[in-house]
Scaffold this motif. Structure first.
Motif, PDB file in Angstrom:
ATOM      1  N   PHE A   1       0.836  -1.210   0.000  1.00 51.86           N
ATOM      2  CA  PHE A   1       0.000   0.000   0.000  1.00 51.86           C
ATOM      3  C   PHE A   1       0.865   1.251   0.000  1.00 51.86           C
ATOM      4  O   PHE A   1       0.430   2.323  -0.409  1.00 51.86           O
ATOM      5  N   HIS A   2       2.091   1.128   0.517  1.00 57.31           N
ATOM      6  CA  HIS A   2       3.087   2.196   0.417  1.00 57.31           C
ATOM      7  C   HIS A   2       4.371   1.555  -0.067  1.00 57.31           C
ATOM      8  O   HIS A   2       4.583   0.361   0.118  1.00 57.31           O
ATOM      9  N   PHE A   3       5.210   2.386  -0.658  1.00 51.32           N
ATOM     10  CA  PHE A   3       6.515   1.868  -1.063  1.00 51.32           C
ATOM     11  C   PHE A   3       7.589   2.399  -0.120  1.00 51.32           C
ATOM     12  O   PHE A   3       7.487   3.512   0.375  1.00 51.32           O
ATOM     13  N   PRO A   4       8.639   1.608   0.113  1.00 51.80           N
ATOM     14  CA  PRO A   4       9.699   2.071   1.021  1.00 51.80           C
ATOM     15  C   PRO A   4      10.591   3.110   0.338  1.00 51.80           C
ATOM     16  O   PRO A   4      10.690   3.141  -0.891  1.00 51.80           O
ATOM     17  N   ASP A   5      11.214   3.983   1.149  1.00 55.19           N
ATOM     18  CA  ASP A   5      12.201   4.922   0.603  1.00 55.19           C
ATOM     19  C   ASP A   5      13.487   4.163   0.276  1.00 55.19           C
ATOM     20  O   ASP A   5      14.186   4.483  -0.673  1.00 55.19           O
ATOM     21  N   LYS A   6      13.799   3.201   1.134  1.00 58.53           N
ATOM     22  CA  LYS A   6      15.020   2.404   0.951  1.00 58.53           C
ATOM     23  C   LYS A   6      14.720   0.970   1.323  1.00 58.53           C
ATOM     24  O   LYS A   6      13.803   0.695   2.074  1.00 58.53           O
ATOM     25  N   GLY A   7      15.552   0.043   0.835  1.00 62.29           N
ATOM     26  CA  GLY A   7      15.422  -1.339   1.252  1.00 62.29           C
ATOM     27  C   GLY A   7      14.660  -2.195   0.261  1.00 62.29           C
ATOM     28  O   GLY A   7      14.111  -1.685  -0.723  1.00 62.29           O
ATOM     29  N   ARG A   8      14.646  -3.507   0.528  1.00 67.84           N
ATOM     30  CA  ARG A   8      14.002  -4.439  -0.397  1.00 67.84           C
ATOM     31  C   ARG A   8      13.112  -5.408   0.353  1.00 67.84           C
ATOM     32  O   ARG A   8      13.298  -5.677   1.539  1.00 67.84           O
ATOM     33  N   ILE A   9      12.137  -5.929  -0.356  1.00 65.93           N
ATOM     34  CA  ILE A   9      11.315  -7.007   0.195  1.00 65.93           C
ATOM     35  C   ILE A   9      11.407  -8.181  -0.778  1.00 65.93           C
ATOM     36  O   ILE A   9      11.182  -8.006  -1.986  1.00 65.93           O
ATOM     37  N   LEU A  10      11.762  -9.346  -0.269  1.00 66.05           N
ATOM     38  CA  LEU A  10      11.867 -10.529  -1.119  1.00 66.05           C
ATOM     39  C   LEU A  10      10.847 -11.559  -0.669  1.00 66.05           C
ATOM     40  O   LEU A  10      10.771 -11.892   0.513  1.00 66.05           O
ATOM     41  N   LEU A  11      10.057 -12.048  -1.625  1.00 64.72           N
ATOM     42  CA  LEU A  11       9.085 -13.093  -1.321  1.00 64.72           C
ATOM     43  C   LEU A  11       9.507 -14.325  -2.113  1.00 64.72           C
ATOM     44  O   LEU A  11       9.603 -14.268  -3.343  1.00 64.72           O
TER      45      LEU A  11
END
Lengths: 348, 266
Positions: free
Chosen positions: A49-59
């Protein structure tokens, strides 16, 4: 299963800083922190619903950081359920299935199954405005589970329920998730929810994660003062309780306590440090519990002295500086801990 | 006890003063109807040019409402959901048509859409006339009435928790689908009321329409010219007829929209 890497985001007065953790398949991962620590924002970023300013999400090892929510397959349950008020319970549960484009027969079958599983089969034609808190919560769970999400995000799912219902539903949905093998990220400020439901717990403070550990360890071995204070309930023991006459006996490794709460089986017991009296001799009194131990540590808390006493299990006791001095309490000294059965809180 | 009496006293006084306000609104309307009488209505209904003007007003107002909705509802959604610098400025701009005298609005529109206007001149060369045409009427009506649907829709969208859309998107829906299936049904009442207000405002417009399109004559322009040329005797029955039609339509639409389900009050 899902991996969060150095995630940062500031938004509307909240900020998340350098959040990293990994949740394993089928695990119930709890993010525990006070209100305003940014827990909901974290979940909303994971959901897309929001995007991060920094960093990653791995699924499952593929990056989903900037993927729109509809492509993630992540379920979401809000504290206040967010049921679609313009749709019946049936249509709420069917929403995701319709979006998928399933045939109506399939949808019908799936909705029936989920409604049965959550015990809301009789409510399918009702509108959300006519549901009780517990019913609404079950509906929102059924709706979230309908799309067989890889991960289910829970935002204070028990927060709006009254305490009696809370314990009942907690046990029930915990079992449901375990049976289905659902991977869960669950944010809450409730220590009870965290310790009972969580396999592992991350403690969050002002947008940062300050400790991640197995749930027992977080409560027994807080690594910072904040965690220790936030985790609060000092004397928590896991064990078994059973009824003997009018009393309830609680047995844990090394200790036996007398309680009055009528909950049996595998339970937790907690005693507030200020409810315990320290005595230098065994004392006959109306208090049912009197156990012997050795002073293990003294922590000056400004006016109050916290005395850690090893009785087989470690107890925290609060006494005033004055009584501490008067009784000449020092490390290694043998003392007796006295407290009433009614101050032993059993919960499951 | 005393407090209670006092509080009720306040309500009585407010009620009495308020009643004067209601009478102030209703008396001129009733007075006009009595003045015209049934024979007047029949005469006005038989006046072909008057009926044509009323019909034109109603149709042009429908177009103006449809266009205001088409452009205004997405704008309202955007304003309700997004925070951005200059948002207050945009919201003030939207309210300008409500606060400027409509004759000025008409003149401003003329500088754009008139035969020598910025857009009017090149369009005129292409054979598209805006001034003194149906298009001109619709544009004038739209200019003065669009704020009503924009503001009403915005208020409606703001009242729907954006997290409902989040949940729908989490279940696989696109944002558009989420808005159409969840948000729009939940604020349908605001959209309907906004549309009714927009239509009513459009049909009652005189100043701006008259400046940009004196012909073809809408009802208000027709009534005005009748009043100038033949006096009250012919203009009042037409005015009363237009008023009666508007009230009937207004009542019907309000009844429909009042019945619209309010889910949050279930």
């Amino acid at each position: 299963m899902i991996k969060i890497e150095s995630l940062s985001r500031s938004w509307d007065g909240f900020s998340l800083e350098d959040i990293s953790f990994e949740v394993n398949e089928g695990e119930h991962f709890v993010v525990l922190g006070p209100t305003g620590s940014g827990k909901t924002l974290l979940l909303e970023i994971i959901a897309g619903f929001h995007f991060p300013d920094k960093g990653r999400i791995l699924l499952r090892n593929s990056e989903i950081t900037l993927l729109p929510p509809k492509k993630r397959g992540i379920g979401f349950v809000y504290q206040d359920y967010m049921l679609f008020p313009n749709m019946t319970v049936r249509d709420n549960i069917a929403y995701g299935l319709r979006v998928m484009g399933l045939k109506s027969k399939m949808i019908e079958q799936k909705v029936g199954e989920l409604a049965g599983l959550l015990g809301i089969g009789g409510l399918l034609e009702r509108f959300p405005g006519k549901l009780s808190g517990g019913e609404a919560q079950r509906t929102s769970l059924a709706r979230a589970l309908s799309i067989d999400p890889d991960i289910l995000l829970l935002d204070e799912p028990m927060g709006a329920l009254d305490p009696n219902l809370r314990s009942e539903i907690r046990t029930e949905i915990s079992r449901l998730f375990k049976n289905r093998g659902t991977t869960i990220i669950h944010v809450t400020h409730s220590r009870e929810d965290a310790i009972i439901m969580g396999d592992r717990i991350a403690i969050m403070k002002n947008g940062r994660i300050v400790q991640i550990d197995d749930s027992d360890r977080v409560f027994r071995h807080p690594r910072t003062k904040f965690v220790a204070e936030f985790v609060g309930v000092k004397n928590i023991f896991k064990g078994n309780s059973k009824k003997v006459g009018d009393l309830v006996y609680f047995k844990s490794q090394g200790i036996t306590l007398v309680a009055t709460t009528h909950i049996f089986g595998e339970v937790y017991a907690s005693i507030r440090p200020e409810d315990i009296i320290i005595s230098l001799q065994r004392m006959e009194s109306s208090a049912r519990n009197c156990i012997k131990g050795k002073v293990n540590e003294l922590i000056d808390m400004g006016g109050i002295m916290r005395v850690m006493v090893d009785c087989g299990a470690l107890f925290a006791v609060n006494i005033t500086q004055a009584s501490c001095a008067e009784m000449e309490i020092s490390l290694g000294k043998e003392v007796y801990l006295i407290f009433k059965a009614q101050n032993v809180n059993l919960f499951s | 006890m005393n407090m209670r009496k006092k509080a009720e006293g306040t309500m009585i006084i407010a009620g009495i003063i308020g009643a004067i306000m209601v009478i102030f609104i209703i008396i001129p309307i009733i007075s006009m109807f009595i003045d015209v009488g049934i024979s007047g209505f029949i005469r006005a209904a038989g006046d072909r040019s008057a009926m044509k003007a009323i019909l034109l007003s109603m149709i042009a107002a429908v177009y103006a409402t449809a266009l205001s909705a088409l452009f205004g509802i997405p704008l309202a959604y955007f304003l309700a959901r997004k925070k951005f610098p200059g948002k207050k400025l945009i919201e003030s701009i939207i309210d300008i048509p409500i606060v400027v005298p409509h004759i000025i609005a008409g003149i401003a529109l003329l500088t754009v859409f008139g035969r020598h206007g910025v857009l009017g001149a090149p369009l005129d060369e292409l054979g598209i006339r805006i001034a003194d045409s149906m298009i001109g009427i619709v544009i004038a009506m739209m200019f003065v009435s669009a704020p009503f649907i924009i503001n009403s829709a915005k208020e409606g969208f703001e009242s729907v928790d954006p997290r409902l859309e989040n949940v729908a998107m989490g279940l696989g829906a696109s944002r558009t689908r989420a808005v159409i299936t969840i948000t729009v049904p939940l604020c349908m009442k605001n959209l309907l009321v906004g549309a009714i207000m927009t239509w009513a405002r459009a049909i009652s417009e005189f100043g701006a329409v008259m400046i940009i399109a004196y012909y073809p004559m809408v009802a208000t322009t027709h009534i005005y010219t009748e009043y100038l040329h033949s006096g009250l005797e012919t203009s009042v029955p037409i005015a009363a007829l237009l008023l009666l039609i508007c009230i009937i339509i207004f009542v019907i639409l309000r009844t429909i929209s009042a019945r619209w389900k309010r889910y949050d009050q279930d």
